[in-house]
Design a protein around this motif. Structure first.
Motif, PDB file in Angstrom:
ATOM      1  N   GLY A 237     -36.526 -16.452 -11.508  1.00 35.03           N
ATOM      2  CA  GLY A 237     -37.951 -16.175 -11.540  1.00 35.03           C
ATOM      3  C   GLY A 237     -38.730 -16.764 -10.387  1.00 35.03           C
ATOM      4  N   GLN A 238     -38.055 -17.496  -9.500  1.00 29.43           N
ATOM      5  CA  GLN A 238     -38.735 -18.180  -8.402  1.00 29.43           C
ATOM      6  C   GLN A 238     -38.649 -17.365  -7.112  1.00 29.43           C
ATOM      7  OE1 GLN A 238     -36.985 -21.981  -7.196  1.00 29.43           O
ATOM      8  NE2 GLN A 238     -39.028 -22.839  -6.930  1.00 29.43           N
ATOM      9  N   THR A 239     -39.682 -17.518  -6.254  1.00 30.10           N
ATOM     10  CA  THR A 239     -39.686 -16.907  -4.922  1.00 30.10           C
ATOM     11  C   THR A 239     -39.847 -18.006  -3.886  1.00 30.10           C
ATOM     12  OG1 THR A 239     -40.656 -14.824  -5.710  1.00 30.10           O
ATOM     13  CG2 THR A 239     -40.818 -15.289  -3.359  1.00 30.10           C
ATOM     14  N   ARG A 240     -38.960 -18.018  -2.890  1.00 35.70           N
ATOM     15  CA  ARG A 240     -39.030 -18.949  -1.777  1.00 35.70           C
ATOM     16  C   ARG A 240     -39.547 -18.217  -0.545  1.00 35.70           C
ATOM     17  NH1 ARG A 240     -38.819 -24.168  -3.520  1.00 35.70           N
ATOM     18  NH2 ARG A 240     -36.747 -24.835  -4.209  1.00 35.70           N
ATOM     19  N   PHE A 241     -40.475 -18.855   0.195  1.00 39.09           N
ATOM     20  CA  PHE A 241     -41.052 -18.255   1.394  1.00 39.09           C
ATOM     21  C   PHE A 241     -40.678 -19.066   2.636  1.00 39.09           C
ATOM     22  CE2 PHE A 241     -43.669 -16.182  -1.723  1.00 39.09           C
ATOM     23  CZ  PHE A 241     -44.072 -14.992  -1.133  1.00 39.09           C
ATOM     24  N   TYR A 242     -40.307 -18.339   3.688  1.00 42.32           N
ATOM     25  CA  TYR A 242     -40.001 -18.937   4.989  1.00 42.32           C
ATOM     26  C   TYR A 242     -40.713 -18.115   6.068  1.00 42.32           C
ATOM     27  CZ  TYR A 242     -36.081 -20.333   1.992  1.00 42.32           C
ATOM     28  OH  TYR A 242     -35.319 -20.780   0.946  1.00 42.32           O
ATOM     29  N   ARG A 243     -40.852 -18.688   7.254  1.00 46.38           N
ATOM     30  CA  ARG A 243     -41.436 -17.945   8.371  1.00 46.38           C
ATOM     31  C   ARG A 243     -40.680 -18.270   9.650  1.00 46.38           C
ATOM     32  NH1 ARG A 243     -47.155 -20.805  10.099  1.00 46.38           N
ATOM     33  NH2 ARG A 243     -46.320 -22.877  10.524  1.00 46.38           N
ATOM     34  N   VAL A 244     -40.557 -17.268  10.524  1.00 43.71           N
ATOM     35  CA  VAL A 244     -39.755 -17.378  11.738  1.00 43.71           C
ATOM     36  C   VAL A 244     -40.581 -16.870  12.916  1.00 43.71           C
ATOM     37  CG1 VAL A 244     -37.594 -16.741  12.861  1.00 43.71           C
ATOM     38  CG2 VAL A 244     -37.689 -16.904  10.355  1.00 43.71           C
ATOM     39  N   PRO A 245     -40.723 -17.652  14.008  1.00 43.43           N
ATOM     40  CA  PRO A 245     -41.451 -17.142  15.173  1.00 43.43           C
ATOM     41  C   PRO A 245     -40.589 -16.136  15.941  1.00 43.43           C
ATOM     42  CG  PRO A 245     -40.628 -19.350  15.619  1.00 43.43           C
ATOM     43  CD  PRO A 245     -40.271 -19.047  14.200  1.00 43.43           C
TER      44      PRO A 245
END
Length: 446
Positions: A237-245
């Protein structure tokens, strides 16, 4: 006694600095992270059922709203006749609710004659698991654009929700963003056709040891990543967020591996995990999913073209959305159905990210805003800091510098006070000295 009390006092600047440290965001002990961390600067706005009553969204601002089942809500933006504009809507359903295959969100920009400038729809997919999803619409000027929507004036933003009768009826929260694209240098890029092909083979895994990085809970606090293998854990039920340049001319590859379960169960769960990619304006690009039966399983985004301004001329949203440089967002969601067979404990997750090619020049004139990769962005990707964590670190440095300055002032002040006190004591002692041979005390003026 007075001198002792004076030494026990703390300079007001030091007290203020200590209070500022205590009040920094993230210092309080919360019961647990929220399901989705909305931008704390988001303004509340209510969507209207008629465009005549629509509230105006300002460029560069973030807004919070909500939408009910099968709702259609209007907002409004004011546009000139030279600037490309983008409005995104992140839909956040209740994590303990239910969604169906075709449930989703549609965002469109329209002129006041209801002629559509563009429209984009995103749904939850066959996983049928509630998770944050995003869609965006744009009004673009010039080549490849519609002959409508080119004039200066007011435009409607229509956000539509589609939900099946079997889905949870609760309202979905919305996070809205309105951003504008910078102007181009000179006449703009010379290539005005979309690319036809690009490297389509997945590169070999990076030659580096996996490292631990915990994902964020939203676009706002997404954890920064660079090329490498990143170990995390994710609960049902969990969502993990990441970001990449990803800079101009660079190509992003991403895959994820869900580890085996230690529960001993072997139940098959289709579309147990979803990996999604969104662009700097929070427009959805692509997603992929994997099935799970208690053993290690992996999935990868299909190879996408390098970031280029001319990608916008392609008819495929997966290509046209790779139209500008900046932070690209990866999100990973584990279906709540996994808990039914494998328990509620988190499962290890390894996400592999690769950014290929040397960065190219920006096509924009002046400040590119969010549509660029800066040296600071590269530092954040190296350190793994999220945007709020980086802001907190910068605030800490300012506070530390202020506290150091206040401490220096305090020490100098105490030194000056001590020197002055010694001089006064010496002067007083000289005035009351006994004369030689036991004569009477000397007095001023005698």
């Amino acid at each position: 006694m007075k001198r002792q009390r004076s030494r026990g006092r703390v300079a007001p600047a030091v007290v203020a600095a200590m209070c500022a440290v205590a009040a920094l965001p993230g210092q309080a002990h919360a019961a647990g992270p929220p399901a989705y961390a909305f931008d704390p600067d988001a303004r509340n706005v209510q969507g209207a059922e008629t465009n005549a009553a629509a509230s105006v969204l300002e460029a560069g601002k973030v807004y919070r709203s909500s939408i009910g089942p099968d709702g259609k809500l209007y907002y409004r933006v004011e546009l000139d006749n030279v600037t490309n504009a983008y409005v995104s809507a992140v839909a956040v359903p209740k994590s303990d609710g239910s969604v169906a295959y075709r449930d989703g969100i549609t965002v469109s920009i329209r002129d006041l004659n209801d002629s559509q400038c563009s429209s984009n729809r995103t749904n939850f997919g066959s996983g049928e698991a509630p998770r944050p999803i995003t869609a965006y619409a744009h009004r673009t000027i010039g080549k490849g654009s519609s002959t409508t929507c080119q004039e200066t004036g007011r435009y409607d933003v229509l956000v539509e929700r589609e939900s099946k009768a079997t889905s949870s009826p609760e309202a979905w929260d919305l996070e809205l963003r309105f951003v504008q694209e910078p102007q181009l240098k000179g006449g703009g890029p010379t290539e005005t056709t979309a690319p036809k092909d690009w490297p389509s083979s997945t590169p070999a895994p990076p030659d580096a040891e996996p490292q631990k990085r915990t994902g964020g809970t939203s676009y706002y606090d997404a954890t920064s990543l660079r090329t490498g293998e990143w170990v995390d854990e994710i609960a049902p039920g969990q969502t993990r967020f990441y970001r990449v340049p990803v800079d101009w001319g660079q190509q992003i590859y991403a895959s994820t591996v869900l580890s085996n379960s230690t529960s001993g169960a072997t139940d098959f769960i289709g579309n147990a995990l979803t990996l999604s990619l969104d662009n700097p304006a929070q427009g959805h690009i692509a997603d992929t999913s994997l099935s799970y039966s208690g053993k290690s399983a992996t999935t990868s985004l299909r190879p996408l073209p390098p970031v280029a301004y001319r990608n916008r001329y392609d008819f495929s949203p997966q290509v046209s959305s790779l139209r500008f440089a900046g932070w690209y967002y990866l999100s990973v969601t584990l279906s709540p159905k996994v808990a039914e067979s494998y328990g509620k404990d988190p499962i290890a997750l390894t996400t592999t990210v690769q950014v290929r090619n040397e960065p190219g020049p920006s096509p924009y004139e002046g400040d590119p805003g969010i549509f660029a990769v800066t040296d600071k962005d590269k530092e954040l990707a190296e350190s793994g800091h999220s945007a709020p964590k980086a802001a907190e670190s910068a605030t800490m440095q300012v506070v530390a510098a202020g506290a150091l300055g206040a401490g220096t002032v305090l020490v100098l002040g105490l030194g000056a006070w001590t020197l002055l006190a010694r001089r006064r004591a010496a002067a007083t002692t000289g005035q009351h000295q006994q004369p030689p041979y036991g004569g009477p005390p000397q007095q001023q003026g005698w």
